[in-house]
Write a protein that holds these residues in place. Structure first.
Motif, PDB file in Angstrom:
ATOM      1  N   ASP C 406       0.569  -1.039   0.540  1.00 19.86           N
ATOM      2  CA  ASP C 406      -0.083  -0.158   0.329  1.00 19.86           C
ATOM      3  C   ASP C 406       1.073   1.412   0.075  1.00 19.86           C
ATOM      4  OD1 ASP C 406      -2.310   2.041   0.213  1.00 19.86           O
ATOM      5  OD2 ASP C 406      -2.691   1.461   2.721  1.00 19.86           O
ATOM      6  N   ILE C 407       1.440   1.355  -1.044  1.00 19.59           N
ATOM      7  CA  ILE C 407       2.672   2.597  -1.564  1.00 19.59           C
ATOM      8  C   ILE C 407       2.056   3.773  -1.351  1.00 19.59           C
ATOM      9  CG2 ILE C 407       4.935   2.871  -2.294  1.00 19.59           C
ATOM     10  CD1 ILE C 407       4.847   0.113  -2.888  1.00 19.59           C
ATOM     11  N   ILE C 408       2.268   4.954  -1.389  1.00 16.80           N
ATOM     12  CA  ILE C 408       2.358   6.804  -1.416  1.00 16.80           C
ATOM     13  C   ILE C 408       3.243   6.775  -2.316  1.00 16.80           C
ATOM     14  CG2 ILE C 408       1.994   8.509  -1.084  1.00 16.80           C
ATOM     15  CD1 ILE C 408       0.790   7.968   1.613  1.00 16.80           C
ATOM     16  N   ALA C 409       3.167   6.923  -3.847  1.00 21.06           N
ATOM     17  CA  ALA C 409       4.685   7.543  -4.471  1.00 21.06           C
ATOM     18  C   ALA C 409       3.178   8.854  -5.191  1.00 21.06           C
ATOM     19  CB  ALA C 409       4.605   5.938  -5.898  1.00 21.06           C
ATOM     20  N   CYS C 410       3.773   9.838  -5.179  1.00 18.65           N
ATOM     21  CA  CYS C 410       4.022  11.166  -6.573  1.00 18.65           C
ATOM     22  C   CYS C 410       3.941  10.804  -8.392  1.00 18.65           C
ATOM     23  CB  CYS C 410       4.308  12.307  -5.904  1.00 18.65           C
ATOM     24  SG  CYS C 410       6.400  12.502  -6.403  1.00 18.65           S
ATOM     25  N   PRO C 411       3.639  11.323  -8.910  1.00 24.12           N
ATOM     26  CA  PRO C 411       3.647  10.972 -10.626  1.00 24.12           C
ATOM     27  C   PRO C 411       5.136  10.748 -10.373  1.00 24.12           C
ATOM     28  CG  PRO C 411       1.651  12.454  -9.917  1.00 24.12           C
ATOM     29  CD  PRO C 411       2.975  12.163  -8.944  1.00 24.12           C
TER      30      PRO C 411
END
Ligand code: SF4
Lengths: 102, 144, 553
Positions: C406-411
């Protein structure tokens, strides 16, 4: 410290589509990096940027980018410019997709 | 020279020639106000509106500076003056964009003084075309 | 849920009309790009690496099914059939054409949405706890507060040209799921001495170049004083925030350079004056907003007792479903992090499935979380099997909420013009490395957050493992931080040491997790707890161990 001069291309985004474009030797815009005009000297680079800035109704944010000559054609040097010739890496969208369509 | 803009469009300078404009510093430091009337005060971008309170009845006009268009301090200065009860004229002076005109009037500015050069670039019709509809704030704080 | 009044609707239409004329003037040459750029940014339109990008506000992360379907329609009609949900509860469309944007904005206005103030040095879209109105630990629903702030901050004449952008986050629960301490203003609902609800006001948090945890400026603010107090903070900031250096212009720097005590004194003084001068908020408006967020009419149906669950549903419930304030209901988190997928992306078909499920099973409500997932906030427990089955069919049933996948990643550099490196492919590779969900469950709660540049949109500073992509001499390079925490115990992570190349960073993360599995005392001890107990050393050894030996040899 003077940096070694690298060949330059003039690039921008298309005002209507937002797509990445390059200025050609006959002063039109192309979507292909390989068709870009190459400036081999600082003076030529300055003139190239001037020429690129003359299209306010067609392009947004023109700037000069480093290039190298591969097989007689200009190719990007920095990875950011390399990505700009293709499109995102997570989907087959952008230039890479348009090329196969064509 | 400057061009005065009000909600009615380009206007002639109404500040009388006999009037004086002093800086906030001279008001703050000097005990003797000039005898001439009316008196106007030109603020600095970092002036404090509350410091002017003792002179609210004396000042016929306060000039709020607008530097670069991204500098929004003038909006707060003008609004504070109104909140504190200043009832004279507030003039914004400097670089006020056409797109900032509606907000300027909403914080209590009465008139804007722009350069002749800007007036040539932004002719009167652009200022007259600005819509002056109400914002959320006048609804939220409607209960007087 | 709040629905637009005539005033809201007319306001948004006026803004679309205005923008339409601005686009026309840009295309016919009467506006230059320099003049047009701030105007398009005010309407959420950026020019990114390969195309324009439109950022649409999802106020405090709340959507209904009609709105979600409209987002799907926009994705199909004017974009490439998908949208990207961001860490600020917005949605971004990556491929709009300039001439189509006014039509997109009109389509948004049709369902009471807009893209106003999603960019620029103004008060941005207000964010809130994505479990608002459903959480079991909630003091009060934070959304009436967030909606009041939305109205107050929209088109505020005084605060459209602040020194820098300004973000407000609200939570109604003691468990902070809205990262309030990393906002310019964070509001936490608390109870006063007589049990009445009010706010703890936190100021000066923010990530980015100089990450800071916000400081409490007021322990208890009565609810009715909210807007007067916010005006005071904004007024002090607008007048004294730094304008000489864009990297020092956020309010966190003002707090840091002025000191919280001195700043508090200035804010309180301005507040005392404002409260005297500012009329109270019209109680009819407050009442209307509060009524709009009244709890739905709950269904009084029995919960089937101890149903025999298939293994997939059981583990889905285990990871993706949490307690609702009503015991017969549950909050379902839908993961937008399928193995190998792009964090936060949803196709138009998936959006429609989510809309249908919301309509049928969740009182027509959906939430977007800052962790780039979608929430069905009010699902009756008897409906969980049906919801799970529909999600699985749409490829939306990945049971990994809060786990390593469940990783948060920006564009990052796949889209963003400001990026210094890519983030999405790193997230994809990490999630593929842990494709086995049982292994993910064994590793337990772990938040990995990735940003593609120092602006920290991927919140890497508050990830248990944070990854920051940089450009080192023309090559992508990734720095690691450990021990960050975005909850009520907010902490900025600590850098491990030198960075890793693009093809080294994913194995490095693998070694970190291996080191944790070796070091944890019990399977229950989380990564963060192990890190807090042991500190950096075992993790550094796992990251750099061989090198040190090589150096010593
Ligand atoms: S962190 Fe940097 S790269 Fe990522 S979205 Fe924000 S500005 Fe772009």
């Amino acid at each position: 410290m003077a940096r070694k001069f690298l060949p330059q291309v003039a690039t921008a985004n298309d005002l209507f589509e937002g797509d990445v474009i390059y200025l050609t030797a006959d002063n039109t815009w192309t979507r292909e990096h390989a068709e870009a005009a190459v400036a081999e000297t600082p003076e030529a680079a300055e003139a190239l940027l001037k020429a690129a800035e003359a299209f306010p109704l067609q392009v947004v944010g023109p700037y000069l980018a480093d290039a190298q000559i591969v097989d007689g054609r200009p190719a990007p040097v920095h990875f950011r410019e390399d990505f700009r010739t293709r499109g995102p890496s997570n989907y087959f969208h952008g230039k890479q997709a348009e090329k196969t369509e064509a | 020279m400057t061009q005065i803009v009000t909600r009615q469009g380009f206007a002639r300078e109404t500040w009388p020639e006999a009037g004086v404009i002093v800086t906030f510093e001279s008001l703050w430091n000097g005990q003797d106000l000039p005898i001439e009337r009316p008196i106007g005060v030109r603020l600095a971008p970092d002036s404090n509106a509350a410091d002017l309170e003792p002179w609210f009845d004396t000042m016929a006009m306060v000039i709020v500076p607008f530097g670069k268009s991204a500098d929004g301090r003038g909006f707060s200065l003008a609004r504070q003056l109104r909140q504190l009860g200043y009832a004279g004229i507030i003039r914004a002076e400097g670089h006020v964009l056409v797109d900032q005109f509606r907000a300027a009037l909403r914080v209590g500015i009465d008139q804007v003084a722009i350069s002749d050069e800007q007036a040539a670039r932004n002719p009167e019709d652009q200022w007259l075309a600005v819509p002056h509809f109400d914002g959320y704030q006048s609804r939220l704080f409607a209960a007087e | 849920m709040y629905s637009y009044t005539n005033f809201d609707a007319a306001f948004v239409r006026d803004r679309v009309k205005e923008f339409r004329s601005q686009v026309e003037r840009r295309l016919d040459g009467s506006l230059t790009e320099d003049e047009f750029k701030p105007l398009r940014l005010m309407n959420g339109l950026y020019l990114q690496l390969h195309a324009y990008m439109l950022r649409v506000a999802v106020p405090y992360g709340t959507l209904n099914s009609r709105q979600m379907r409209q987002l799907a329609h926009i994705a199909d009609t004017w974009d490439k059939g998908y949208g990207h949900f961001t860490t600020r509860q917005n949605i971004q469309f990556n491929w709009p054409k300039l001439k189509d944007v006014p039509d997109i904005l009109d389509a948004l206005a049709d369902v009471g949405m807009h893209a106003i103030q999603t960019s620029g040095n103004c008060i941005r879209n207000v964010t809130a706890d994505h479990f608002a109105g459903a959480a079991a630990d909630e003091i009060e629903d934070p959304r009436p507060t967030a909606e009041l702030i939305r109205q107050w901050s929209t088109d505020h004449p005084e605060f459209a040209y602040l020194p820098r952008k300004f973000k407000v986050g609200v939570t109604g629960s003691p468990n902070d799921r809205a990262v309030t301490k990393a906002h310019d203003i964070g509001l936490r609902m608390v109870r006063g001495e007589a049990g009445e609800p009010g706010y703890e006001v936190i100021v000066g948090g923010g990530l980015g170049r100089t990450p800071m945890i916000g400081k409490v400026v007021r322990d208890f603010l009565p609810k009715r004083d909210l807007l007067a107090y916010l005006e005071a903070i904004l007024q002090v900031y607008n007048l004294s925030g730094r304008r000489d250096n864009k990297y020092k212009a956020r309010i966190k720097i003002l707090v840091h350079e002025t000191g919280i005590d001195e700043l508090r004194a200035r804010i309180e003084e301005t507040f005392r004056r404002n409260r005297r001068l500012l009329p109270d908020v019209d109680p009819a408006i407050v009442a209307r907003i509060e009524a709009a967020f009244a709890a739905p009419a709950w269904a009084d149906r029995p919960v089937p007792d101890a149903p025999r669950l298939d293994a997939g549903l059981a583990s889905f419930i285990d990871t993706n479903v949490v307690a609702h304030k009503r015991p017969d209901h549950a909050i379902v988190s839908v993961s937008l992090k399928p193995t190998g997928g792009t964090p936060g992306d949803a196709t138009s078909a998936q959006m429609r499935v989510l809309a249908d499920l919301a309509e049928r099973y969740s009182h027509d409500e959906l939430r977007i979380s800052h962790e780039q997932n979608v929430i069905l906030p009010h699902v009756h427990r008897a409906d969980l099997p049906a919801v799970y089955a529909a999600l699985r069919e749409a490829g939306l049933a990945t049971a990994n909420i809060g786990l390593v996948g469940d990783i948060i990643a920006c564009p990052g550099m796949d889209y963003c013009a400001l990026a210094t490196a890519r983030s999405i492919p790193i997230a994809q590779q990490i999630s593929e490395m842990f494709a086995d969900l049982d292994a993910q469950r064994d590793i337990g709660p772990l938040k990995i957050k990735i940003s593609g540049c120092i602006n920290a949109c991927g919140h890497h500073h508050v990830g248990h493992i944070g990854i920051l992509g940089l450009d080192r001499a023309g090559v992508e390079n990734y720095q690691l931080t450990l021990g960050g925490d975005g909850t009520e115990t907010a902490t900025i992570g600590t850098r491990t040491g030198h960075g890793f190349a693009y093809d080294e960073i994913v194995p490095a993360v693998g070694r970190l997790i291996g080191a944790y599995l070796d070091a944890r005392e019990t399977p229950e001890e989380t990564f963060l707890e192990t890190y807090r107990r042991l500190g950096m050393d075992p993790f550094k050894a796992a990251l750099y161990g061989q090198e040190e030996q090589a150096d010593a040899a």
